[in-house]
Scaffold this active site. Structure first.
Site, PDB file in Angstrom:
ATOM      1  N   LYS A  54       6.903  -3.358  33.546  1.00 47.21           N
ATOM      2  CA  LYS A  54       5.809  -2.393  33.456  1.00 47.21           C
ATOM      3  C   LYS A  54       4.683  -2.960  32.606  1.00 47.21           C
ATOM      4  O   LYS A  54       3.514  -2.901  32.968  1.00 47.21           O
ATOM      5  CB  LYS A  54       6.347  -1.090  32.866  1.00 47.21           C
ATOM      6  CG  LYS A  54       5.331   0.001  32.752  1.00 47.21           C
ATOM      7  CD  LYS A  54       5.965   1.259  32.186  1.00 47.21           C
ATOM      8  CE  LYS A  54       4.884   2.249  31.802  1.00 47.21           C
ATOM      9  NZ  LYS A  54       5.414   3.428  31.110  1.00 47.21           N
ATOM     10  N   GLY A 112       9.834   3.369  31.713  1.00 48.60           N
ATOM     11  CA  GLY A 112      10.663   2.280  32.232  1.00 48.60           C
ATOM     12  C   GLY A 112      12.035   2.745  32.705  1.00 48.60           C
ATOM     13  O   GLY A 112      12.492   2.391  33.792  1.00 48.60           O
ATOM     14  N   ARG A 113      12.711   3.560  31.891  1.00 50.27           N
ATOM     15  CA  ARG A 113      14.077   3.954  32.240  1.00 50.27           C
ATOM     16  C   ARG A 113      14.118   5.023  33.327  1.00 50.27           C
ATOM     17  O   ARG A 113      15.186   5.452  33.747  1.00 50.27           O
ATOM     18  CB  ARG A 113      14.834   4.393  30.983  1.00 50.27           C
ATOM     19  CG  ARG A 113      14.108   5.421  30.132  1.00 50.27           C
ATOM     20  CD  ARG A 113      14.706   5.522  28.736  1.00 50.27           C
ATOM     21  NE  ARG A 113      13.958   6.442  27.869  1.00 50.27           N
ATOM     22  CZ  ARG A 113      12.906   6.092  27.141  1.00 50.27           C
ATOM     23  NH1 ARG A 113      12.451   4.851  27.183  1.00 50.27           N
ATOM     24  NH2 ARG A 113      12.295   6.980  26.371  1.00 50.27           N
ATOM     25  N   HIS A 159      43.644   1.398  30.391  1.00 54.46           N
ATOM     26  CA  HIS A 159      44.465   0.344  29.783  1.00 54.46           C
ATOM     27  C   HIS A 159      43.726  -0.324  28.633  1.00 54.46           C
ATOM     28  O   HIS A 159      44.051  -1.443  28.236  1.00 54.46           O
ATOM     29  CB  HIS A 159      44.854  -0.673  30.850  1.00 54.46           C
ATOM     30  CG  HIS A 159      45.613  -0.036  31.978  1.00 54.46           C
ATOM     31  ND1 HIS A 159      46.976   0.156  31.938  1.00 54.46           N
ATOM     32  CD2 HIS A 159      45.186   0.526  33.130  1.00 54.46           C
ATOM     33  CE1 HIS A 159      47.360   0.777  33.041  1.00 54.46           C
ATOM     34  NE2 HIS A 159      46.288   1.018  33.778  1.00 54.46           N
ATOM     35  N   GLU A 189      17.919   5.675  24.693  1.00 60.38           N
ATOM     36  CA  GLU A 189      16.523   5.327  24.417  1.00 60.38           C
ATOM     37  C   GLU A 189      15.652   6.595  24.460  1.00 60.38           C
ATOM     38  O   GLU A 189      14.627   6.686  23.796  1.00 60.38           O
ATOM     39  CB  GLU A 189      15.998   4.284  25.417  1.00 60.38           C
ATOM     40  CG  GLU A 189      14.819   3.491  24.876  1.00 60.38           C
ATOM     41  CD  GLU A 189      14.427   2.301  25.747  1.00 60.38           C
ATOM     42  OE1 GLU A 189      13.930   2.522  26.862  1.00 60.38           O
ATOM     43  OE2 GLU A 189      14.587   1.150  25.320  1.00 60.38           O
ATOM     44  N   LYS A 206      11.307  -6.276  17.676  1.00 60.03           N
ATOM     45  CA  LYS A 206      10.484  -7.233  18.432  1.00 60.03           C
ATOM     46  C   LYS A 206       9.489  -7.917  17.495  1.00 60.03           C
ATOM     47  O   LYS A 206       9.298  -9.132  17.540  1.00 60.03           O
ATOM     48  CB  LYS A 206       9.699  -6.510  19.532  1.00 60.03           C
ATOM     49  CG  LYS A 206      10.532  -5.969  20.674  1.00 60.03           C
ATOM     50  CD  LYS A 206       9.617  -5.349  21.723  1.00 60.03           C
ATOM     51  CE  LYS A 206      10.382  -4.504  22.704  1.00 60.03           C
ATOM     52  NZ  LYS A 206       9.541  -3.747  23.628  1.00 60.03           N
ATOM     53  N   GLU A 212      11.586 -11.428  27.029  1.00 56.16           N
ATOM     54  CA  GLU A 212      12.699 -11.950  27.837  1.00 56.16           C
ATOM     55  C   GLU A 212      12.254 -12.184  29.280  1.00 56.16           C
ATOM     56  O   GLU A 212      12.572 -13.206  29.895  1.00 56.16           O
ATOM     57  CB  GLU A 212      13.872 -10.948  27.822  1.00 56.16           C
ATOM     58  CG  GLU A 212      14.513 -10.708  26.467  1.00 56.16           C
ATOM     59  CD  GLU A 212      13.817  -9.626  25.637  1.00 56.16           C
ATOM     60  OE1 GLU A 212      12.643  -9.290  25.930  1.00 56.16           O
ATOM     61  OE2 GLU A 212      14.445  -9.128  24.686  1.00 56.16           O
TER      62      GLU A 212
END
Ligand code: F6P
Length: 554
Positions: A212, A273-274, A390, A359, A518, A218
């Site tokens: 966005k 974004g999410r 398990h 978030e 950041k 990254e």
């Protein structure tokens, strides 16, 4: 004044106070007894919409609990907030913008105004742009630099530009079209790049740089690495446009990176974004399952939107789930919530819901900047069943914490193997049953005696065998995963998160907390790689920097 400009203190509401009293009265509530005394409990506490059935009868609630929680939602102004969400009001107050992911799934003909401008024509224009590229790739008109067909698509993006698309494209693998394989490159860790690129052929790989902001470290580092990789394998700058496209709201940055303007798909600042998998950020999904299935995904989400907006709170799935979360988080001290999909195809849903919920609702101040007066978002965790049984289910059954759980399970498998699906479904049900029933001391003792243990052995082992039970869970049942049902399921969780944010008075749509790390990261990087840098702000960080520099010296 709108609810988000001056949020209420939810703990001061009469229904909150009534719930505090009710909580005391519920201290000895037993689900076992509630089921035994009410043959209609399952019907009373279950509902269904948009292809999803929700059983919430295995909760520490009775009719009064539900009524009080619904009162809380009403007193908090939830209906007004829902309208504000759908109508494009600036409910993301700290960023002064709307949160209009719901517009992305509205049908043609609807209109939604953002600051006086109808956004629906743009939404459908981008869907057409997506249809065009998907059909050109699927029909082999779009080819790589050596004219070979595109076989692999790599989505370079992180957070919301990764988790939602990955969840959906992998969950809908049975709907895959034309064999375009989707891959995801998210982390800056070179090992991820190395392992993925080793499987790819530069001639037949298309990269989607999905960001966005087009400013995420990254993603930009991976995009640069992908570009160098492509150029080192025979690709040329002139044909770069055949291998790199972008989805972003920062067109200029994408152009500067070298992406052709007509290969840039827009994003809007009114989509978080999410919440963005429904936009062109969902391009890898559309490439995997085709555009008509992508539109089915949108229409499933739309169906949940309509339900959320119109169903009375007592029968409203996202509202009920949100209220149950508040009941446990704010009145029973639960600090986490487990998401347990019993379906291989849904194995990534926990990661997506982690970002969506944590978030959005990991906040400590209300929309107006005042501190919250109660706990907000829980830790979301979990993973696919039966594997979790398990591993971590032991703590769910006998640990000291109360951890509510959502079980999600399809009735029909796409891949029946002998009686595996019957066993998978049985395990899902038996887990929620065991959480609810538990095992009493006398049951544990009787079991040991029946196995022939002597009395000393019975008394030694019984405490270990007792399982407290009375632990709450919801079970969400789908016929099987389809684009429509998955769209509805994801939208349902989006709305659940929103409802909770409204009641807590917080902003679900900003994420200022991620910024500090950041910013500090830049200073740490300088100290790792540069010379004559000032010492770090603290001795621990400096010590760890020295450790790295010592290893990389010379
Ligand atoms: O750092 C957090 C975050 O901003 C998320 O909210 C977002 O989904 C992710 O980074 C990626 O952002 P972008 O799409 O701008 O690269």
């Amino acid at each position: 004044m709108a609810y988000y400009q001056q949020p209420l203190d939810v703990t001061a509401l009469p229904s909150w106070q009534a719930l505090l009293q009710h909580r005391k009265a519920m201290q000895d509530f037993s689900m076992r007894e509630a089921f035994a005394s009410d043959s209609k409990r399952f019907e009373r506490f279950s509902l269904s919409t948009s292809g999803i059935f929700l059983d919430y009868s295995k909760n520490l609630i009775n009719e009064e609990t539900r009524n009080l929680l619904v009162d809380l939602a009403k007193e908090s102004g939830l209906q007004e907030a829902i309208e504000a969400l759908f109508n494009g009001e600036h409910i993301n107050a700290s960023e002064n913008r709307p949160a209009l992911h719901t517009a992305l799934r509205r049908p043609i003909g609807d209109s939604v105004e953002v600051d006086g401008q109808d956004v629906m024509p743009q939404v459908h224009r981008v869907l057409n742009q997506m249809t065009d590229i998907v059909s050109r790739i699927h029909s082999n008109q779009w080819r790589g630099y050596s004219d070979r067909t595109i076989t692999d698509v790599v989505n370079i993006g992180i957070g919301g530009s990764f988790l939602g698309p990955q969840l959906v494209s992998e969950a809908l693998l049975p709907f895959t079209q034309r064999g375009v394989r989707c891959h995801y490159l998210a982390n800056i860790d070179g090992s991820e790049f190395h392992e993925l690129s080793a499987k790819l052929n530069a001639e037949t790989t298309l990269f989607i740089v999905s960001s966005k902001s087009f400013g995420t470290l990254e993603t930009l580092k991976n995009a640069q690495a992908a570009r160098s990789w492509y150029l080192a394998r025979g690709g040329t700058e002139e044909k770069l446009y055949r291998h790199f496209i972008a989805v972003t709201s920062n067109k200029e940055a994408a152009i500067t990176f070298g992406i052709r303007e007509k290969n840039i798909f827009p994003m809007w600042d009114w989509v978080g974004g999410r919440y963005s998998l429904w936009s062109a950020i969902g391009l890898p999904i559309a490439l995997a399952i085709g555009m008509s299935n992508f539109k089915e995904l949108l229409s499933g989400a739309y169906s949940m939107d309509v339900h959320f907006r119109t169903a009375p709170f007592e029968q409203n799935m996202p509202v009920i789930l949100a209220l149950l979360g508040i009941w446990y988080g704010n009145f029973w001290g639960a600090q986490s919530h487990a998401i347990l999909p019993y379906d291989h195809y849904l194995r990534n849903i926990t990661k997506h819901l982690q970002q969506l919920d944590m978030e959005s609702n990991g906040k400590s101040v209300r929309q107006d900047g005042s501190p919250v007066s109660c706990a907000t978002g829980p830790v979301i965790w979990g993973g696919v069943g039966c594997n979790g049984q398990h591993a971590y289910h032991q703590l769910l059954h006998q640990g000291t914490e109360l951890i509510p759980a959502d079980f999600i399970v399809p009735v029909v498998s796409y891949n029946p193997v002998a009686d595996h699906h019957q066993w998978l479904y049985a395990n899902c049900l038996s887990q929620s049953q065991a959480l609810m029933l538990g095992k009493t001391r006398s049951e544990a003792e009787a079991e040991l005696r029946a196995r022939g243990a002597d009395e000393a052995e019975v008394q030694r082992l019984a405490p270990h065998k007792v399982i407290p039970g009375n632990r709450p869970s919801n079970t969400l049942v789908l016929e099987r995963i389809s684009p429509r049902r998955l769209g509805a399921l994801v939208a349902m969780y989006e709305h659940k998160v929103f409802v909770q944010s409204v009641l807590w008075g917080i902003n679900a749509f900003d994420q200022w907390g991620v910024e500090l790390g950041k910013e500090l990261g830049k200073g740490v990087y300088e100290r790792l790689t540069g010379w004559d840098q000032p010492a770090a702000e603290d001795a621990s960080t400096q010590g760890l920097i020295d450790f790295f520099r010592g290893r990389h010296r010379g």
